[in-house]
Design a protein around this motif. Structure first.
Motif, short mmCIF file in Angstrom:
data_model
loop_
_atom_site.label_atom_id
_atom_site.label_comp_id
_atom_site.label_asym_id
_atom_site.label_seq_id
_atom_site.Cartn_x
_atom_site.Cartn_y
_atom_site.Cartn_z
N SER A 177 -1.72 -5.62 8.23
CA SER A 177 -0.88 -4.73 7.44
C SER A 177 -0.03 -3.86 8.35
N ASN B 196 0.83 -1.19 0.00
CA ASN B 196 0.00 0.00 0.00
C ASN B 196 0.87 1.24 0.00
N GLN C 172 0.83 -5.78 3.19
CA GLN C 172 -0.45 -6.28 3.69
C GLN C 172 -0.59 -7.76 3.34
#
Length: 222
Positions: free
Chosen positions: A107, A69, A86
């Motif tokens: 995550s 991410n 994640q």
């Protein structure tokens, strides 16, 4: 400025990538074996305003879905760039048409500009399919803020109704960083593997409005 700061903290508390695209409440599904995807979205909320951009690639590796991410958020001239890995594992009802399924999603998120203590998220998503066209999602978990490590609880519920093969309506209510957000939107499938999401939201006791548009693309990597 207080409302903007609160929204900024709420946005940064969420690592961002979900199987549900930019929606706050995740579903229990994962990618099929051999499949990858990327999700990207842009959003704006508040009077200041708070703006955010997200990019998140993910692939199915063995029994789990692994992703990264990356988020850039700005408010009142203050910019935050965060990123991290994640992992999501569907441990019950992995079939796409299973009436009930459950997963765990974990995550980590790092402040890539300022360093400091890593944050993260742990969520248990549940999905129930009472009808072929209707899915109900529930989440329970916690967020750890990057920098301070402060922990807050996370909970939410959502309904996803497929109007036809190309259009779905999504409504959700989610609590993160001690703030409630209501969101309604839709998912529009351009092809079987490419979709666009749009939503409008209201956050906190002042009902601060927001808008997000996102793109999701799934593809085969082998």
């Amino acid at each position: 400025m207080l409302a903007a700061s609160l929204l900024f903290a709420t946005w940064c508390a969420s690592p961002g990538a979900h199987a549900a695209g930019h929606f706050d409440v995740d579903d229990a599904g994962t990618l099929d074996p051999g499949q990858c995807q990327y999700e990207t979205w842009w959003g704006r909320t508040g009077v200041e305003p708070v703006t955010g951009f997200h990019f998140g690639p993910a692939c199915r590796v063995g029994p789990v879905e692994l992703g990264l991410n990356f988020d850039r958020t700005s408010v009142a001239g203050v910019h935050s760039v965060t990123g991290g890995p994640q992992l999501k594992w569907n441990f019950y009802g992995p079939a796409a048409d299973a009436p009930l399924s459950a997963a765990v999603s974990m995550s980590a998120v790092f402040d890539l500009k300022r360093g400091g203590r890593a944050g993260g998220q742990f969520v248990v998503p549940l999905t129930w399919r009472p009808l072929e066209s209707l899915q109900l999602h529930a989440n329970l978990g916690a967020d750890w803020a990057s920098g301070t490590g402060a922990r807050t609880s996370r909970a939410g519920a959502a309904a996803e109704w497929a109007l036809n093969d190309t259009v779905s309506f999504i409504a959700e209510r989610n609590r993160a960083s001690n703030v409630w957000t209501s969101r309604i939107g839709g998912r529009f499938s351009l092809t079987p593997l490419i979709s666009v999401d749009v939503s409008a939201s209201r956050t906190g006791p002042r009902h601060v409005r927001g808008f997000v548009i996102g793109l999701n693309h799934e593809f085969t990597w082998k």
